[in-house]
Design a protein around this motif. Structure first.
Motif, short mmCIF file in Angstrom:
data_model
loop_
_atom_site.label_atom_id
_atom_site.label_comp_id
_atom_site.label_asym_id
_atom_site.label_seq_id
_atom_site.Cartn_x
_atom_site.Cartn_y
_atom_site.Cartn_z
N PHE A 20 12.70 -21.53 25.58
CA PHE A 20 13.94 -20.79 25.83
C PHE A 20 14.97 -21.82 26.26
CE2 PHE A 20 10.96 -17.36 26.05
CZ PHE A 20 11.66 -16.17 25.86
N ARG A 21 16.12 -21.83 25.60
CA ARG A 21 17.15 -22.79 25.94
C ARG A 21 18.45 -22.05 26.27
NH1 ARG A 21 13.89 -25.29 27.25
NH2 ARG A 21 12.86 -27.12 26.39
N ALA A 32 21.29 -8.96 31.50
CA ALA A 32 19.87 -8.77 31.80
C ALA A 32 19.15 -10.10 31.97
CB ALA A 32 19.20 -7.96 30.69
N ILE A 33 19.53 -11.10 31.16
CA ILE A 33 18.97 -12.45 31.26
C ILE A 33 20.13 -13.42 31.35
CG2 ILE A 33 17.58 -14.22 30.10
CD1 ILE A 33 15.91 -11.89 31.00
N ASP A 34 20.10 -14.29 32.36
CA ASP A 34 21.26 -15.12 32.67
C ASP A 34 20.97 -16.60 32.47
OD1 ASP A 34 23.66 -16.05 33.55
OD2 ASP A 34 23.46 -15.37 35.62
N SER A 35 21.34 -17.14 31.31
CA SER A 35 21.23 -18.57 31.00
C SER A 35 19.87 -19.14 31.40
CB SER A 35 22.35 -19.35 31.70
OG SER A 35 22.43 -20.67 31.20
N LEU A 36 18.82 -18.55 30.85
CA LEU A 36 17.45 -18.87 31.26
C LEU A 36 16.84 -19.92 30.34
CD1 LEU A 36 14.80 -16.28 32.34
CD2 LEU A 36 14.25 -17.88 30.51
N SER A 37 16.18 -20.92 30.94
CA SER A 37 15.45 -21.95 30.19
C SER A 37 14.01 -21.98 30.67
CB SER A 37 16.09 -23.33 30.37
OG SER A 37 17.39 -23.36 29.79
N LEU A 38 13.07 -22.05 29.71
CA LEU A 38 11.65 -21.99 30.04
C LEU A 38 10.83 -22.59 28.91
CD1 LEU A 38 9.28 -20.81 31.82
CD2 LEU A 38 9.49 -18.73 30.44
N MET A 62 12.70 -10.19 23.30
CA MET A 62 13.43 -11.23 22.56
C MET A 62 12.46 -12.15 21.84
SD MET A 62 16.80 -12.23 24.83
CE MET A 62 15.91 -12.74 26.29
N LEU A 63 11.32 -12.46 22.48
CA LEU A 63 10.30 -13.27 21.83
C LEU A 63 9.75 -12.58 20.60
CD1 LEU A 63 7.93 -14.98 24.45
CD2 LEU A 63 9.06 -16.05 22.50
N ASP A 71 23.31 -15.40 23.80
CA ASP A 71 23.63 -16.83 23.78
C ASP A 71 22.34 -17.62 23.91
OD1 ASP A 71 26.58 -16.92 23.72
OD2 ASP A 71 26.44 -15.95 25.68
N GLY A 72 22.40 -18.90 23.49
CA GLY A 72 21.24 -19.78 23.60
C GLY A 72 20.35 -19.68 22.38
N GLU A 73 19.12 -20.21 22.51
CA GLU A 73 18.17 -20.15 21.39
C GLU A 73 16.75 -20.11 21.90
OE1 GLU A 73 18.99 -23.70 19.09
OE2 GLU A 73 17.27 -24.72 20.00
N ILE A 74 15.88 -19.56 21.05
CA ILE A 74 14.44 -19.53 21.30
C ILE A 74 13.76 -20.23 20.14
CG2 ILE A 74 12.40 -18.09 21.67
CD1 ILE A 74 14.28 -15.85 22.61
N THR A 75 12.89 -21.20 20.45
CA THR A 75 12.12 -21.86 19.39
C THR A 75 10.64 -21.57 19.56
OG1 THR A 75 11.84 -23.95 20.60
CG2 THR A 75 13.83 -23.71 19.27
N LEU A 76 9.95 -21.48 18.45
CA LEU A 76 8.51 -21.29 18.42
C LEU A 76 7.93 -22.31 17.46
CD1 LEU A 76 5.94 -19.65 19.13
CD2 LEU A 76 6.49 -18.13 17.24
N GLY A 77 7.09 -23.20 17.98
CA GLY A 77 6.54 -24.26 17.15
C GLY A 77 7.62 -25.17 16.58
N GLY A 78 8.70 -25.37 17.35
CA GLY A 78 9.78 -26.25 16.92
C GLY A 78 10.82 -25.60 16.02
N GLN A 79 10.60 -24.34 15.59
CA GLN A 79 11.53 -23.64 14.72
C GLN A 79 12.36 -22.64 15.51
OE1 GLN A 79 11.74 -24.42 11.33
NE2 GLN A 79 10.29 -26.04 11.93
N ASN A 80 13.65 -22.65 15.29
CA ASN A 80 14.54 -21.69 15.94
C ASN A 80 14.28 -20.31 15.34
OD1 ASN A 80 16.59 -20.17 17.04
ND2 ASN A 80 18.20 -21.69 16.66
#
Length: 373
Positions: A20-21, A32-38, A62-63, A71-80
């Motif tokens: 999570f970026r 609901a989610i505020d600029s979260l990175s994980l 979202m996953l 806003d932001g992006e979620i990657t799985l296995g290096g893919q957005n």
């Protein structure tokens, strides 16, 4: 041979499976989610823990692709995967309701997703049999969901979710419908199955004990933010805030003004009471507000005054008997309540202490956790 400790998050060479970026999710004017990175790593059993409305289910949706990110992006296995539809993600989701087809047998329920992919019949049969063995359901294969127990239905839903070999399995309060004893048994079954398959599990729960039992790491959430992400022992023994200390497990929190006293801090917390001593790596200035959080199992209760740190006088005002242990609520001279626990190691229904007893409680300077105000 020494067993290798599973802790990929401590290795800078390891690449996270999920990232999570700076993810934000808004519903109208509500964030609901505020600029979260994980970061979540392959083969983890990761828990999202927090009260209702903290954002944990929104993160899971979202996953899964059921909610779009603002806003932001979620990657799985290096893919957005931020814009990837749910059916195109190597992700499966298991719901609390299980959502089994009542008219299909257990075998057919597990095979359902594989058949929709038009796989070879022999390959489908082999995979279903493998899932039945893994979840110990082989002898129930011909039964319908209403003919098996709640715990067995939970395993059917798990087998169906794992049949397609997803990279990631999302579990939304999966044990919520089970009674306490079955829930505890099933937690260990989940852990065993996760370890055997090597699938990354992410579980959403508001049950602290469940998260502590199954998870490799826990993310404690509050109002759309991550408050602390760590292993269960670190979360429990070294909480980074009063919120985390209070949310996970039972705790007494005492507030006061801190001052350095040699290699420990002393906390002046109540007029007429001795200062509390606490060893801590924190750096607090003299007079700064601090909190000592102490778990009830760290607090000893005595008839006579012990010679030790943090010795306080009080009266037993309530007792909770839980079979394996008893919890004593002790009211101190200033009205503050502190909890102490004794393990009931002998088969004797007579308690050492009873209501209205005058007692002493104490804990060492390394048993409490000093937290900043």
């Amino acid at each position: 041979m020494a067993q290798t400790v599973f802790a990929p998050w401590t290795d800078p060479q390891q690449t996270p499976l999920i990232e999570f970026r700076n993810v934000t999710k808004r519903f109208g004017d509500f964030t609901a989610i505020d600029s979260l990175s994980l970061d979540i790593y392959e083969r983890e059993f990761f828990a999202l823990l927090g009260p209702s409305g903290c954002g944990k289910t929104t993160m899971m949706r979202m996953l899964a692709g059921f909610e779009t990110i603002s806003d932001g992006e979620i990657t799985l296995g290096g893919q957005n995967i931020s814009a990837t539809p749910p059916n195109k993600r190597p992700v499966n989701m298991m719901f609390q309701s299980y959502a089994l087809f009542p008219h299909l047998s257990i075998w057919e329920n597990i095979a359902f997703g594989l058949k929709r992919e038009s796989r070879d019949k022999d390959a489908i049969a082999a995979r279903v049999e493998e899932m039945l063995r893994l979840t110990r359901l082989t002898k129930f294969a011909k039964r319908k969901p209403h003919q098996i127990s709640g715990g067995q239905r939970q395993r059917v839903a798990l087998a169906r979710s794992l049949a397609k070999a997803p990279k990631l399995l999302l579990l939304d309060e999966p044990l919520g419908a089970l009674d306490k004893k079955l829930r505890e048994e099933t937690q260990f079954e989940l852990m065993d199955i996760q370890e055997k398959t090597g699938t990354t599990f992410v579980i959403v729960t508001h049950d602290q004990e469940e998260a502590m039992t199954v998870a490799s790491r826990i993310a404690v959430m509050d109002e759309g933010r991550l408050v602390q992400v760590a292993t269960p022992p670190v979360i429990y023994e070294q909480p980074n805030s009063v919120y985390v200390a209070g949310f996970l497990g039972d705790v007494t929190v005492l507030e006061g003004k801190a001052r350095k006293a040699g290699d420990v801090y002393e906390l002046d917390w109540a007029e007429g009471q001795p200062p509390l001593r606490c060893a801590s790596p924190l750096t607090l200035s003299n007079g700064q507000t601090g909190y000592v959080a102490v778990r009830p199992e760290k607090v000893e209760i005595h008839r006579n005054r012990p010679e030790d740190d943090n010795v306080l006088r009080g009266k037993v005002i309530d007792i909770g008997y839980l079979g394996n242990l008893s919890t004593y609520h002790v009211e101190l001279g200033n009205g503050q309540i502190i909890k102490a626990q004794n393990f009931n190691t002998e088969r004797d229904t007579r308690r050492s202490f009873t209501w209205e007893d005058d007692v002493w409680v104490n804990w060492t300077d390394r048993c409490g956790v000093l937290l900043e105000g």
